[in-house]
Write an enzyme that holds these catalytic residues in place. Structure first.
Site, PDB file in Angstrom:
ATOM      1  CB  SER A   8      14.450 -24.921 -40.909  1.00  0.00           C
ATOM      2  OG  SER A   8      14.485 -24.021 -41.124  1.00  0.00           O
ATOM      3  CD  GLU A  10      14.800 -22.665 -33.249  1.00  0.00           C
ATOM      4  OE1 GLU A  10      15.731 -21.787 -33.956  1.00  0.00           O
ATOM      5  OE2 GLU A  10      15.121 -21.825 -31.947  1.00  0.00           O
ATOM      6  CE1 TYR A  42      24.905 -28.139 -26.221  1.00  0.00           C
ATOM      7  CE2 TYR A  42      26.279 -25.447 -26.522  1.00  0.00           C
ATOM      8  CZ  TYR A  42      26.649 -26.806 -26.444  1.00  0.00           C
ATOM      9  OH  TYR A  42      27.356 -27.999 -26.112  1.00  0.00           O
ATOM     10  N   GLY A 100      25.650 -17.162 -27.872  1.00  0.00           N
ATOM     11  CA  GLY A 100      24.830 -17.800 -27.001  1.00  0.00           C
ATOM     12  C   GLY A 100      24.807 -16.678 -26.298  1.00  0.00           C
ATOM     13  CG  ASP A 101      22.219 -14.724 -24.242  1.00  0.00           C
ATOM     14  OD1 ASP A 101      22.872 -13.927 -24.218  1.00  0.00           O
ATOM     15  OD2 ASP A 101      21.311 -14.999 -25.069  1.00  0.00           O
ATOM     16  CE1 TYR A 137      19.525 -12.190 -32.140  1.00  0.00           C
ATOM     17  CE2 TYR A 137      20.961 -11.680 -33.235  1.00  0.00           C
ATOM     18  CZ  TYR A 137      20.645 -12.277 -32.180  1.00  0.00           C
ATOM     19  OH  TYR A 137      20.949 -13.258 -31.740  1.00  0.00           O
ATOM     20  CG  HIS A 141      21.689  -9.476 -30.092  1.00  0.00           C
ATOM     21  ND1 HIS A 141      22.665  -8.753 -28.935  1.00  0.00           N
ATOM     22  CD2 HIS A 141      21.616 -10.610 -29.623  1.00  0.00           C
ATOM     23  CE1 HIS A 141      23.021  -9.292 -28.076  1.00  0.00           C
ATOM     24  NE2 HIS A 141      22.378 -11.037 -28.437  1.00  0.00           N
ATOM     25  CG  PHE A 208      11.501 -15.730 -25.396  1.00  0.00           C
ATOM     26  CD1 PHE A 208      12.250 -15.752 -24.935  1.00  0.00           C
ATOM     27  CD2 PHE A 208      11.164 -15.655 -25.958  1.00  0.00           C
ATOM     28  CE1 PHE A 208      13.600 -16.373 -24.647  1.00  0.00           C
ATOM     29  CE2 PHE A 208      12.444 -16.411 -27.420  1.00  0.00           C
ATOM     30  CZ  PHE A 208      13.740 -16.779 -26.456  1.00  0.00           C
ATOM     31  CG  HIS A 258      14.543 -21.413 -38.117  1.00  0.00           C
ATOM     32  ND1 HIS A 258      14.658 -22.078 -38.898  1.00  0.00           N
ATOM     33  CD2 HIS A 258      14.164 -21.166 -37.236  1.00  0.00           C
ATOM     34  CE1 HIS A 258      15.370 -22.995 -37.454  1.00  0.00           C
ATOM     35  NE2 HIS A 258      14.728 -21.847 -36.777  1.00  0.00           N
TER      36      HIS A 258
HETATM   37  P1  FAD Z   1      26.594 -12.591 -32.143  1.00  0.00           P
HETATM   38  O1  FAD Z   1      26.735 -12.511 -33.662  1.00  0.00           O
HETATM   39  O2  FAD Z   1      28.066 -13.084 -31.424  1.00  0.00           O
HETATM   40  O3  FAD Z   1      26.739 -11.284 -31.055  1.00  0.00           O
HETATM   41  C1  FAD Z   1      26.534 -10.985 -30.020  1.00  0.00           C
HETATM   42  C2  FAD Z   1      26.070  -9.116 -29.505  1.00  0.00           C
HETATM   43  O4  FAD Z   1      27.515  -8.781 -29.720  1.00  0.00           O
HETATM   44  C3  FAD Z   1      25.231  -8.599 -30.730  1.00  0.00           C
HETATM   45  O5  FAD Z   1      24.865  -7.347 -30.079  1.00  0.00           O
HETATM   46  C4  FAD Z   1      26.450  -7.970 -32.007  1.00  0.00           C
HETATM   47  O6  FAD Z   1      26.243  -6.484 -32.408  1.00  0.00           O
HETATM   48  C5  FAD Z   1      27.590  -7.686 -30.963  1.00  0.00           C
HETATM   49  N1  FAD Z   1      28.577  -8.217 -31.550  1.00  0.00           N
HETATM   50  C6  FAD Z   1      29.397  -9.120 -32.232  1.00  0.00           C
HETATM   51  N2  FAD Z   1      30.543  -9.411 -32.967  1.00  0.00           N
HETATM   52  C7  FAD Z   1      30.990  -8.809 -32.625  1.00  0.00           C
HETATM   53  C8  FAD Z   1      32.548  -7.943 -32.195  1.00  0.00           C
HETATM   54  N3  FAD Z   1      33.566  -8.553 -32.784  1.00  0.00           N
HETATM   55  N4  FAD Z   1      32.736  -6.658 -31.949  1.00  0.00           N
HETATM   56  C9  FAD Z   1      31.944  -6.271 -30.540  1.00  0.00           C
HETATM   57  N5  FAD Z   1      30.462  -6.898 -30.654  1.00  0.00           N
HETATM   58  C10 FAD Z   1      30.006  -7.735 -31.374  1.00  0.00           C
HETATM   59  N6  FAD Z   1      20.065 -18.861 -27.744  1.00  0.00           N
HETATM   60  C11 FAD Z   1      20.336 -20.119 -26.823  1.00  0.00           C
HETATM   61  O7  FAD Z   1      21.197 -19.836 -25.931  1.00  0.00           O
HETATM   62  N7  FAD Z   1      20.463 -21.342 -27.220  1.00  0.00           N
HETATM   63  C12 FAD Z   1      20.016 -21.452 -29.259  1.00  0.00           C
HETATM   64  O8  FAD Z   1      19.998 -22.550 -29.658  1.00  0.00           O
HETATM   65  C13 FAD Z   1      20.328 -19.861 -29.640  1.00  0.00           C
HETATM   66  N8  FAD Z   1      19.364 -20.547 -30.634  1.00  0.00           N
HETATM   67  C14 FAD Z   1      19.202 -19.508 -31.002  1.00  0.00           C
HETATM   68  C15 FAD Z   1      18.776 -19.383 -32.879  1.00  0.00           C
HETATM   69  C16 FAD Z   1      18.147 -17.952 -33.662  1.00  0.00           C
HETATM   70  C17 FAD Z   1      17.890 -18.404 -35.369  1.00  0.00           C
HETATM   71  C18 FAD Z   1      18.603 -16.877 -33.117  1.00  0.00           C
HETATM   72  C19 FAD Z   1      18.381 -15.698 -33.539  1.00  0.00           C
HETATM   73  C20 FAD Z   1      18.811 -16.491 -31.806  1.00  0.00           C
HETATM   74  C21 FAD Z   1      19.305 -18.382 -30.859  1.00  0.00           C
HETATM   75  N9  FAD Z   1      19.344 -17.353 -30.097  1.00  0.00           N
HETATM   76  C22 FAD Z   1      19.645 -18.781 -29.079  1.00  0.00           C
HETATM   77  C23 FAD Z   1      20.092 -16.342 -28.939  1.00  0.00           C
HETATM   78  C24 FAD Z   1      21.125 -15.654 -29.281  1.00  0.00           C
HETATM   79  O9  FAD Z   1      22.298 -17.077 -28.947  1.00  0.00           O
HETATM   80  C25 FAD Z   1      20.901 -14.690 -28.056  1.00  0.00           C
HETATM   81  O10 FAD Z   1      20.571 -13.660 -29.005  1.00  0.00           O
HETATM   82  C26 FAD Z   1      22.874 -14.423 -28.163  1.00  0.00           C
HETATM   83  O11 FAD Z   1      22.246 -12.931 -27.398  1.00  0.00           O
HETATM   84  C27 FAD Z   1      23.599 -13.811 -29.202  1.00  0.00           C
HETATM   85  O12 FAD Z   1      24.054 -15.072 -30.419  1.00  0.00           O
HETATM   86  P2  FAD Z   1      24.176 -14.111 -31.530  1.00  0.00           P
HETATM   87  O13 FAD Z   1      25.466 -15.854 -32.084  1.00  0.00           O
HETATM   88  O14 FAD Z   1      24.211 -13.525 -32.223  1.00  0.00           O
HETATM   89  O15 FAD Z   1      25.671 -13.070 -31.085  1.00  0.00           O
END
Ligand code: FAD
Length: 280
Positions: A8, A10, A42, A100-101, A137, A141, A208, A258
């Site tokens: 895939s 990106e 996004y 996301g962030d 991660y 993370h 980065f 990917h």
């Molecule tokens: P989550 O899985 O929600 O986790 C975030 C953090 O919170 C982690 O430290 C986790 O341990 C902790 N956590 C999770 N669930 C809980 C809970 N229930 N209670 C307490 N803590 C919890 N960013 C962008 O802005 N746009 C993009 O398009 C984008 N694409 C990405 C694609 C990939 C393949 C990857 C690996 C990352 C991408 N990111 C993107 C970065 C990502 O958005 C960031 O790393 C963000 O900080 C975390 O997103 P996540 O979905 O992993 O979060």
């Protein structure tokens, strides 16, 4: 390379018409490597909503399976559901679901919605229509409470209905394989696809990597630093480095690759050719 390995690619959504034209050419060239899908990022907090949506809809309508990355950002459930509905109507059948962030400066303004909640939301509203990918991660993370807690939360996303995970990039294959072992020990059965970052520019990569918690091993930093502005040497070292990494990953059982293409055909195409994947 084994035909069954999933590929895939990106992209990020270009801002200009010129960037869009170029991306269509990149997509056309990379489609010759028969990826299972493309994906489009996004922006933090949903800042690229319209650009991401435009590209994803256009690519799917042109017959290229393309997944939007999606997060709640600061949006309401109804806004997010409407966006997903629009994707569904455009023929989209895969989403990369993320927390996301937030854009810098907005950090404290909104409650972040964890990715497991987005996965559960999509399953509840749209059933099994979408193949859902989530982020993983291998090098932890940056905000994770601990290594094990990060795996616990990854499992929570997968248990909520995600089909597979794509990793943050890394340069140390042991980090990936140890992570996969630990995930399996924690009861995760879904595939975890390694995210591959081609190396073309040291300064940008270092900046980065520091922010997203990906480690550049010292010997790689030193080597890249030693090339200074010699772009040709950086690129050629980067191609060898990432080809070797991909070979190690595939030889030891990674289910696919990917690529974070940065909207460029190269060096992804050369790395694939080195791996024996020829454009068809
Ligand atoms: P989550 O899985 O929600 O986790 C975030 C953090 O919170 C982690 O430290 C986790 O341990 C902790 N956590 C999770 N669930 C809980 C809970 N229930 N209670 C307490 N803590 C919890 N960013 C962008 O802005 N746009 C993009 O398009 C984008 N694409 C990405 C694609 C990939 C393949 C990857 C690996 C990352 C991408 N990111 C993107 C970065 C990502 O958005 C960031 O790393 C963000 O900080 C975390 O997103 P996540 O979905 O992993 O979060």
């Amino acid at each position: 390379m084994d035909k069954n390995l999933r590929l895939s690619f990106e992209f990020f959504p270009p801002k200009s018409d010129n960037g869009r034209e170029k991306l269509i050419e990149v997509r056309n060239q990379l489609s010759l490597y028969k990826p299972e899908f493309f994906s489009v990022t996004y922006g933090a907090g949903g800042s690229t909503r319209d650009n991401t949506k435009g590209i994803v809809k256009e690519f799917n309508e042109s017959g290229f399976s393309t997944a939007p990355h999606l997060s709640f950002g600061g949006d309401t459930e109804e806004d997010v559901a409407a966006l997903i509905e629009e994707y569904k109507n455009a023929g989209v059948n895969r989403i990369v679901a993320l927390r996301g962030d937030m854009p810098s400066g907005m950090g404290g303004a909104h409650q972040m919605v964890y990715a497991n909640e987005l996965v559960a939301f999509i399953r509840e509203r749209f059933g099994d229509h979408f193949q859902l990918e989530v982020a993983a991660y291998p090098e932890v993370h940056p905000e994770a409470e601990s290594y094990d807690a990060d795996i616990k939360y990854l499992k929570q996303k997968l248990d909520a209905g995600a089909n597979s995970a794509i990793t943050q990039y890394f340069f140390n294959p042991d980090a990936y394989f140890y992570f996969v072992d630990q995930c399996q020990a924690a009861g995760i059965t879904q595939p975890i696809y390694p995210g591959i970052m081609p190396v073309t520019n040291y300064t940008k990569l270092a900046r980065f990597s520091d922010s997203c918690g990906a480690e550049i091993p010292r010997w790689i930093r030193k080597k890249l630093q030693s090339y200074g502005d010699d772009v040709f040497s950086i690129k050629s070292f980067g191609i060898d480095l990432i080809t070797d990494l991909c070979e190690m990953l595939i030889d030891n059982g990674a289910p696919g690759l990917h690529f974070y293409t940065m909207n460029q055909i190269e060096p992804t195409a050369t790395i694939l050719s080195n791996l024996g994947v020829k454009p068809e």
